[in-house]
Motif scaffolding. Structure first.
Motif, PDB file in Angstrom:
ATOM      1  N   THR A  92       0.826  -1.212   0.000  1.00  0.00           N
ATOM      2  CA  THR A  92       0.000   0.000   0.000  1.00  0.00           C
ATOM      3  C   THR A  92       0.856   1.257   0.000  1.00  0.00           C
ATOM      4  O   THR A  92       0.587   2.224  -0.732  1.00  0.00           O
ATOM      5  CB  THR A  92      -0.920  -0.009   1.234  1.00  0.00           C
ATOM      6  N   ALA A  93       1.920   1.238   0.819  1.00  0.00           N
ATOM      7  CA  ALA A  93       2.816   2.399   0.844  1.00  0.00           C
ATOM      8  C   ALA A  93       3.498   2.597  -0.500  1.00  0.00           C
ATOM      9  O   ALA A  93       3.647   3.734  -0.994  1.00  0.00           O
ATOM     10  CB  ALA A  93       3.859   2.224   1.949  1.00  0.00           C
ATOM     11  N   ASN A  94       3.924   1.488  -1.142  1.00  0.00           N
ATOM     12  CA  ASN A  94       4.570   1.600  -2.457  1.00  0.00           C
ATOM     13  C   ASN A  94       3.600   2.134  -3.498  1.00  0.00           C
ATOM     14  O   ASN A  94       3.990   2.910  -4.378  1.00  0.00           O
ATOM     15  CB  ASN A  94       5.109   0.242  -2.886  1.00  0.00           C
ATOM     16  N   VAL A  95       2.328   1.719  -3.408  1.00  0.00           N
ATOM     17  CA  VAL A  95       1.334   2.215  -4.373  1.00  0.00           C
ATOM     18  C   VAL A  95       1.176   3.729  -4.243  1.00  0.00           C
ATOM     19  O   VAL A  95       1.149   4.460  -5.241  1.00  0.00           O
ATOM     20  CB  VAL A  95      -0.015   1.498  -4.149  1.00  0.00           C
ATOM     21  N   LYS A  96       1.088   4.225  -2.993  1.00  0.00           N
ATOM     22  CA  LYS A  96       0.968   5.674  -2.803  1.00  0.00           C
ATOM     23  C   LYS A  96       2.194   6.400  -3.341  1.00  0.00           C
ATOM     24  O   LYS A  96       2.082   7.444  -4.001  1.00  0.00           O
ATOM     25  CB  LYS A  96       0.787   5.982  -1.318  1.00  0.00           C
ATOM     26  N   GLN A  97       3.369   5.849  -3.077  1.00  0.00           N
ATOM     27  CA  GLN A  97       4.603   6.496  -3.534  1.00  0.00           C
ATOM     28  C   GLN A  97       4.665   6.526  -5.052  1.00  0.00           C
ATOM     29  O   GLN A  97       5.026   7.538  -5.650  1.00  0.00           O
ATOM     30  CB  GLN A  97       5.805   5.735  -2.970  1.00  0.00           C
ATOM     31  N   TRP A  98       4.304   5.405  -5.686  1.00  0.00           N
ATOM     32  CA  TRP A  98       4.364   5.370  -7.147  1.00  0.00           C
ATOM     33  C   TRP A  98       3.296   6.251  -7.782  1.00  0.00           C
ATOM     34  O   TRP A  98       3.474   6.770  -8.886  1.00  0.00           O
ATOM     35  CB  TRP A  98       4.245   3.928  -7.628  1.00  0.00           C
ATOM     36  N   LYS A  99       2.172   6.413  -7.109  1.00  0.00           N
ATOM     37  CA  LYS A  99       1.174   7.352  -7.630  1.00  0.00           C
ATOM     38  C   LYS A  99       1.729   8.766  -7.643  1.00  0.00           C
ATOM     39  O   LYS A  99       1.516   9.531  -8.600  1.00  0.00           O
ATOM     40  CB  LYS A  99      -0.085   7.278  -6.779  1.00  0.00           C
ATOM     41  N   GLN A 100       2.464   9.123  -6.575  1.00  0.00           N
ATOM     42  CA  GLN A 100       3.104  10.442  -6.558  1.00  0.00           C
ATOM     43  C   GLN A 100       4.125  10.562  -7.682  1.00  0.00           C
ATOM     44  O   GLN A 100       4.230  11.596  -8.345  1.00  0.00           O
ATOM     45  CB  GLN A 100       3.772  10.672  -5.200  1.00  0.00           C
ATOM     46  N   GLN A 101       4.891   9.489  -7.909  1.00  0.00           N
ATOM     47  CA  GLN A 101       5.869   9.510  -8.996  1.00  0.00           C
ATOM     48  C   GLN A 101       5.178   9.668 -10.342  1.00  0.00           C
ATOM     49  O   GLN A 101       5.635  10.436 -11.199  1.00  0.00           O
ATOM     50  CB  GLN A 101       6.686   8.220  -8.966  1.00  0.00           C
ATOM     51  N   LEU A 102       4.062   8.928 -10.532  1.00  0.00           N
ATOM     52  CA  LEU A 102       3.341   9.031 -11.799  1.00  0.00           C
ATOM     53  C   LEU A 102       2.829  10.452 -12.030  1.00  0.00           C
ATOM     54  O   LEU A 102       2.918  10.998 -13.134  1.00  0.00           O
ATOM     55  CB  LEU A 102       2.169   8.043 -11.806  1.00  0.00           C
ATOM     56  N   ALA A 103       2.284  11.064 -10.971  1.00  0.00           N
ATOM     57  CA  ALA A 103       1.804  12.442 -11.108  1.00  0.00           C
ATOM     58  C   ALA A 103       2.948  13.387 -11.455  1.00  0.00           C
ATOM     59  O   ALA A 103       2.808  14.281 -12.303  1.00  0.00           O
ATOM     60  CB  ALA A 103       1.121  12.882  -9.814  1.00  0.00           C
ATOM     61  N   ALA A 104       4.117  13.177 -10.808  1.00  0.00           N
ATOM     62  CA  ALA A 104       5.274  14.034 -11.104  1.00  0.00           C
ATOM     63  C   ALA A 104       5.752  13.826 -12.530  1.00  0.00           C
ATOM     64  O   ALA A 104       6.102  14.788 -13.233  1.00  0.00           O
ATOM     65  CB  ALA A 104       6.408  13.741 -10.113  1.00  0.00           C
ATOM     66  N   TYR A 105       5.764  12.554 -12.996  1.00  0.00           N
ATOM     67  CA  TYR A 105       6.182  12.284 -14.376  1.00  0.00           C
ATOM     68  C   TYR A 105       5.215  12.925 -15.380  1.00  0.00           C
ATOM     69  O   TYR A 105       5.627  13.463 -16.419  1.00  0.00           O
ATOM     70  CB  TYR A 105       6.242  10.781 -14.605  1.00  0.00           C
ATOM     71  N   GLN A 106       3.929  12.867 -15.065  1.00  0.00           N
ATOM     72  CA  GLN A 106       2.950  13.486 -15.975  1.00  0.00           C
ATOM     73  C   GLN A 106       3.130  15.001 -16.044  1.00  0.00           C
ATOM     74  O   GLN A 106       3.073  15.603 -17.122  1.00  0.00           O
ATOM     75  CB  GLN A 106       1.540  13.135 -15.509  1.00  0.00           C
ATOM     76  N   ASP A 107       3.368  15.618 -14.870  1.00  0.00           N
ATOM     77  CA  ASP A 107       3.619  17.063 -14.872  1.00  0.00           C
ATOM     78  C   ASP A 107       4.869  17.398 -15.666  1.00  0.00           C
ATOM     79  O   ASP A 107       4.901  18.388 -16.427  1.00  0.00           O
ATOM     80  CB  ASP A 107       3.771  17.566 -13.427  1.00  0.00           C
TER      81      ASP A 107
END
Length: 368
Positions: free
Chosen positions: A217-232
């Motif tokens: 669960t923690a990794n999913v939250k972290q990767w979601k943040q990474q995905l948002a940063a990559y999209q930006d």
């Protein structure tokens, strides 16, 4: 509030940079009051990574504890990484006006981190020399940033005269063995021990599954943040490409930059796809964990049923033992009665034998 904003800027920028080497260690900073004691900045071992910032052509050491940046140190040619023990090392950061310390789980991890420090320090020196040569060739005035002009701080100036303090912490973790399988027993006591061992194994597996689920669960939250940063970052690069296309001067340079930006966008998109695949795998792992939980509940129910059946069998066994004991007592009494009867018959037979002999003698005497 200002410190939080700075931390947020660091974190946002870190996801854009590319990690080139990562390891795990306990992070410490020198006590600003004593300049000798170490103060832990993380409760447990965290990821410490070397990052390369291609826009500024600098190397940095970065570590995050949740959303908090506990290390954000730019490597400069005048920095030195010092090994103070076989598992602990430190370096001074003049910009942060502090000394960072790292405690590793093994000497090999410390040596690898030190080798990378020397390697990236040399790369930073070469990059700085190339930048200076380029500025001299173009004859354009240059000035270093205010942070680069700060007076360097060495480990000796902060720690005192060769005072090196290694934190008293244990970084080695012992793995716990899996419970062995227990053969199916035949007695009631062995059955109970068998199911108790099964229950202990289930509890251990349940704890491991819970920990894995929390980590996923923690990794999913972290990767979601990474995905948002990559999209930006991808949107920013697309805008930059559009701006470069509008510029008419220096066409060849613009085309080169456009090609590089397109390559960067393709790499980011590939990373996005990879992260999406990892998210799908994590979802499958969570589903598997749920299935294992259901199996655990089913086995626990079966264990309760077996315990009830075991209780019934023990009651039946006690009843049979009581009956057997009563039967043995009755048999013993019957055998005693038979022995008494046999003794009585032996006496009667003896008396009859004597009576027969007496009658025979009478008959013989009468006939004579």
């Amino acid at each position: 509030m200002e410190a939080d904003m700075m931390s947020l800027q660091y974190i946002t920028h870190e996801w854009i940079e590319q990690p080139i080497f990562s390891t795990r260690a306990h992070v410490f900073q020198i006590d600003p009051n004593t300049k000798k004691n170490w103060v832990p900045t993380s409760k447990h071992a965290v990821t410490v990574s070397y990052f390369y910032d291609s826009t500024r052509n600098v190397y940095r050491i970065i570590s995050l504890d949740g959303s908090k940046a506990i290390i954000n140190s730019t490597i400069t040619p005048n920095m030195t990484f010092t090994k103070t023990s076989h598992k602990f090392g430190q370096w001074a950061d003049s910009r942060a006006n502090t000394v960072y310390g790292l405690g590793f789980s093994s000497e090999a991890h410390l040596s690898k981190f030190a080798e990378k420090f020397v390697e990236f320090k040399e790369a930073a020196r070469l990059a700085k020399e190339k930048s200076q040569e380029k500025m001299e060739l173009t004859s354009s005035p240059s000035q270093e940033s205010a942070t680069d002009l700060q007076s360097p701080v060495t480990p000796e100036s902060i720690n005192g005269t060769d005072d090196r303090v290694t934190p008293d912490a244990v970084f080695n973790a012992e793995s716990r063995p899996e419970p062995n399988a227990v053969p199916f027993p035949h007695s009631s006591t062995s059955i109970t021990k068998h199911w108790e061992a099964e229950l202990a194994a289930l509890k251990g597996n349940n704890a491991k599954l819970t920990a894995a689920l929390l980590e996923s669960t923690a990794n999913v939250k972290q990767w979601k943040q990474q995905l948002a940063a990559y999209q930006d970052e991808a949107e920013r690069l697309h805008k930059r490409v559009t701006e470069l296309e509008c510029v008419s001067a220096q066409t060849s340079i613009i085309k080169t930059q456009k090609t590089e930006l397109n390559q960067t966008i393709e790499e980011l998109e590939a990373e996005l796809r990879a992260k999406e695949q990892e998210l799908e795998k994590l979802k499958e792992e969570v589903e598997n964990a749920n299935q294992l939980q259901e199996q655990k509940d089913s086995l626990a129910q079966k264990l309760q049923e077996k315990e009830l059946r075991n209780t019934e069998l023990e009651a039946q066994l006690s009843d049979l033992e009581q009956r057997l004991e009563n039967s043995q007592l009755e048999g013993e009494s019957f055998r005693k009665s038979l022995r008494s009867l046999l003794d009585l018959l032996d006496g009667k037979i003896f008396e009859l034998t004597e009576l027969r002999d007496a009658l025979a003698k009478l008959i013989e005497s009468g006939s004579s």
